[in-house]
Design a protein around this motif. Sequence first.
Motif, PDB file in Angstrom:
ATOM      1  N   ASP A 196       0.662   4.400  -2.544  1.00  0.00           N
ATOM      2  CA  ASP A 196       0.490   5.773  -2.081  1.00  0.00           C
ATOM      3  C   ASP A 196       1.526   6.709  -2.702  1.00  0.00           C
ATOM      4  O   ASP A 196       1.205   7.825  -3.114  1.00  0.00           O
ATOM      5  CB  ASP A 196       0.574   5.841  -0.558  1.00  0.00           C
ATOM      6  CG  ASP A 196      -0.579   5.122   0.138  1.00  0.00           C
ATOM      7  OD1 ASP A 196      -1.621   4.882  -0.525  1.00  0.00           O
ATOM      8  OD2 ASP A 196      -0.424   4.789   1.324  1.00  0.00           O
ATOM      9  N   ILE A 197       2.778   6.238  -2.783  1.00  0.00           N
ATOM     10  CA  ILE A 197       3.832   7.058  -3.378  1.00  0.00           C
ATOM     11  C   ILE A 197       3.530   7.340  -4.849  1.00  0.00           C
ATOM     12  O   ILE A 197       3.637   8.466  -5.318  1.00  0.00           O
ATOM     13  CB  ILE A 197       5.215   6.378  -3.229  1.00  0.00           C
ATOM     14  CG1 ILE A 197       5.666   6.412  -1.773  1.00  0.00           C
ATOM     15  CG2 ILE A 197       6.257   7.038  -4.130  1.00  0.00           C
ATOM     16  CD1 ILE A 197       6.914   5.592  -1.487  1.00  0.00           C
TER      17      ILE A 197
ATOM     18  N   GLN B 163       0.821  -1.209   0.000  1.00  0.00           N
ATOM     19  CA  GLN B 163       0.000   0.000   0.000  1.00  0.00           C
ATOM     20  C   GLN B 163       0.856   1.260   0.000  1.00  0.00           C
ATOM     21  O   GLN B 163       0.545   2.219  -0.688  1.00  0.00           O
ATOM     22  CB  GLN B 163      -0.964   0.013   1.198  1.00  0.00           C
ATOM     23  CG  GLN B 163      -1.920   1.183   1.177  1.00  0.00           C
ATOM     24  CD  GLN B 163      -2.798   1.227  -0.072  1.00  0.00           C
ATOM     25  OE1 GLN B 163      -3.356   0.228  -0.484  1.00  0.00           O
ATOM     26  NE2 GLN B 163      -2.894   2.399  -0.702  1.00  0.00           N
ATOM     27  N   TRP B 164       1.958   1.267   0.734  1.00  0.00           N
ATOM     28  CA  TRP B 164       2.771   2.479   0.768  1.00  0.00           C
ATOM     29  C   TRP B 164       3.404   2.759  -0.590  1.00  0.00           C
ATOM     30  O   TRP B 164       3.622   3.909  -0.941  1.00  0.00           O
ATOM     31  CB  TRP B 164       3.792   2.447   1.905  1.00  0.00           C
ATOM     32  CG  TRP B 164       4.899   1.443   1.787  1.00  0.00           C
ATOM     33  CD1 TRP B 164       4.875   0.147   2.209  1.00  0.00           C
ATOM     34  CD2 TRP B 164       6.192   1.672   1.230  1.00  0.00           C
ATOM     35  NE1 TRP B 164       6.078  -0.451   1.932  1.00  0.00           N
ATOM     36  CE2 TRP B 164       6.910   0.471   1.336  1.00  0.00           C
ATOM     37  CE3 TRP B 164       6.806   2.767   0.645  1.00  0.00           C
ATOM     38  CZ2 TRP B 164       8.214   0.333   0.888  1.00  0.00           C
ATOM     39  CZ3 TRP B 164       8.111   2.626   0.196  1.00  0.00           C
ATOM     40  CH2 TRP B 164       8.801   1.419   0.332  1.00  0.00           C
ATOM     41  N   HIS B 165       3.653   1.702  -1.385  1.00  0.00           N
ATOM     42  CA  HIS B 165       4.139   1.914  -2.755  1.00  0.00           C
ATOM     43  C   HIS B 165       3.043   2.559  -3.604  1.00  0.00           C
ATOM     44  O   HIS B 165       3.310   3.479  -4.381  1.00  0.00           O
ATOM     45  CB  HIS B 165       4.568   0.592  -3.390  1.00  0.00           C
ATOM     46  CG  HIS B 165       5.843   0.042  -2.856  1.00  0.00           C
ATOM     47  ND1 HIS B 165       6.419  -1.084  -3.364  1.00  0.00           N
ATOM     48  CD2 HIS B 165       6.671   0.457  -1.878  1.00  0.00           C
ATOM     49  CE1 HIS B 165       7.534  -1.344  -2.729  1.00  0.00           C
ATOM     50  NE2 HIS B 165       7.708  -0.429  -1.810  1.00  0.00           N
TER      51      HIS B 165
END
Length: 74
Positions: free
Chosen positions: A44-45, A40-42
Amino acid sequence: MKLQYISDSQGVTIGVYIPITEWNALNADIEHEETDNVLQWHKDIVSDRLVSFKKNPEEAIDFDTAMDEIEKSL
């Protein structure tokens, strides 16, 4: 799955025909799996970078320029 094998004049199989409805179902499954494996953080970026690009497209640089800058810093 209802596959049809395609053969050349010597009887060698050279291809496979997959009905479009079955292909679309397979393709959807693959696309779903690919996005499920991305953290998920990928996501988001990437989303943040797309928003930034859409706001200021003139600040984007092309691939070759980016690679030149990276190589200079090595």
